[in-house]
Design an enzyme around this catalytic site. Structure first.
Site, PDB file in Angstrom:
ATOM      1  N   ASN A  14       0.969  -1.107   0.182  1.00  0.00           N
ATOM      2  CA  ASN A  14      -0.046  -0.107  -0.102  1.00  0.00           C
ATOM      3  C   ASN A  14       0.927   1.252   0.158  1.00  0.00           C
ATOM      4  OD1 ASN A  14      -2.950  -0.341   0.159  1.00  0.00           O
ATOM      5  ND2 ASN A  14      -2.360  -1.920   1.667  1.00  0.00           N
ATOM      6  N   HIS A 109      -7.911  -0.313   6.147  1.00  0.00           N
ATOM      7  CA  HIS A 109      -8.312  -1.496   6.876  1.00  0.00           C
ATOM      8  C   HIS A 109      -8.968  -2.309   5.982  1.00  0.00           C
ATOM      9  CE1 HIS A 109      -9.272  -3.906  10.569  1.00  0.00           C
ATOM     10  NE2 HIS A 109     -10.462  -3.920   9.965  1.00  0.00           N
TER      11      HIS A 109
HETATM   12  C1  GAR Z   1      -3.052  -4.544   4.245  1.00  0.00           C
HETATM   13  O1  GAR Z   1      -4.080  -5.365   3.679  1.00  0.00           O
HETATM   14  C2  GAR Z   1      -3.789  -3.618   5.075  1.00  0.00           C
HETATM   15  O2  GAR Z   1      -4.854  -3.090   4.900  1.00  0.00           O
HETATM   16  C3  GAR Z   1      -3.711  -4.317   6.386  1.00  0.00           C
HETATM   17  O3  GAR Z   1      -2.253  -4.913   6.370  1.00  0.00           O
HETATM   18  C4  GAR Z   1      -2.099  -5.216   4.943  1.00  0.00           C
HETATM   19  C5  GAR Z   1      -0.593  -4.547   4.743  1.00  0.00           C
HETATM   20  O4  GAR Z   1      -0.105  -4.749   3.424  1.00  0.00           O
HETATM   21  N1  GAR Z   1      -3.701  -3.525   7.566  1.00  0.00           N
HETATM   22  C6  GAR Z   1      -4.035  -4.039   8.746  1.00  0.00           C
HETATM   23  O5  GAR Z   1      -4.721  -4.947   8.907  1.00  0.00           O
HETATM   24  C7  GAR Z   1      -4.220  -2.859   9.579  1.00  0.00           C
HETATM   25  N2  GAR Z   1      -4.860  -3.170  10.860  1.00  0.00           N
HETATM   26  P1  GAR Z   1       1.114  -4.042   2.803  1.00  0.00           P
HETATM   27  O6  GAR Z   1       2.287  -3.933   3.760  1.00  0.00           O
HETATM   28  O7  GAR Z   1       1.360  -4.706   1.650  1.00  0.00           O
HETATM   29  O8  GAR Z   1       0.379  -2.812   2.531  1.00  0.00           O
END
Ligand code: GAR
Length: 196
Positions: A14, A109
């Site tokens: 992200n 989220h």
């Molecule tokens: C993503 O799916 C985000 O929405 C989630 O962790 C992942 C991170 O992926 N966030 C949460 O669960 C927050 N509580 P990334 O490091 O590849 O962006």
């Protein structure tokens, strides 16, 4: 031009989507990517893109959340951000930290809030038999995974989905949603955007 600091804990996909979006006529630029895990893969990716990075390992601080946040805050304040984006940042922040960035901190989220705050969102959506799932970008308040919703994107739950396959489908939408919301937010738009 708004200055954006991004907080990550892991791969940082992200974060990368956000960083890559902040070019051209975008009203913001990335000034820092910080992580609570020095091994977070996203730190390397951010550095490769020429962005300043910082890591503050939360583990030596144990239960001392304020101590961890003070160390993290030193890096953040040095970067003078206007906006703070939590992008897969997996530490709960204290009300004091949140208050400091009130009205300028966003989080993504992986659920259609107010459904499934906290962890294991995809497993919970499957267990509930939901027909759709998705992700939410919201302003961060002192209540975990709460705060005004700035955008949501939805995906269908398909027959045979596992938590992993659903997470992968939602993640694609996260990369579409978060950059759109940040661009709007950096331009002063607080009205939520709902992607199909
Ligand atoms: C993503 O799916 C985000 O929405 C989630 O962790 C992942 C991170 O992926 N966030 C949460 O669960 C927050 N509580 P990334 O490091 O590849 O962006």
């Amino acid at each position: 031009m708004k200055r954006v600091a991004l907080l990550i804990s892991g791969g940082g996909s992200n974060m990368l989507a956000l960083v890559r979006s902040m070019t051209g006529d975008h009203p913001a630029r990335p000034v820092l990517v910080a992580a609570n895990d020095p091994g977070a893969a996203g730190l390397v990716r951010a550095a490769e893109l020429g962005i300043a990075t910082a890591a503050v390992d939360h583990r030596p601080f144990g239960k001392d959340r304020e101590g961890f946040e003070a160390a993290l805050l030193a890096h953040i304040e040095a970067a003078r951000p206007d906006i703070l984006c939590l992008a897969g940042f997996m530490r709960v922040l204290t009300p004091g930290f949140v208050a400091r960035f009130e009205g300028r901190m966003l989080n993504i989220h992986p659920s259609l809030l107010p459904k499934y705050p906290g962890l294991h969102t995809h497993r919970r959506a499957l267990e509930a038999g939901d027909a759709e799932a998705g992700c939410t970008v919201h302003e961060v308040t002192a209540v975990l995974d709460d705060g005004p919703i700035l955008g949501q994107a939805r995906v269908p739950v398909l027959p045979g989905d596992s938590a992993d396959s659903l997470a992968a489908r939602v993640l694609v939408e996260e990369h579409r949603l978060y950059p759109q919301v940040l661009r709007r937010y950096a331009s002063g738009v607080r009205a939520p955007v709902f992607l199909p």
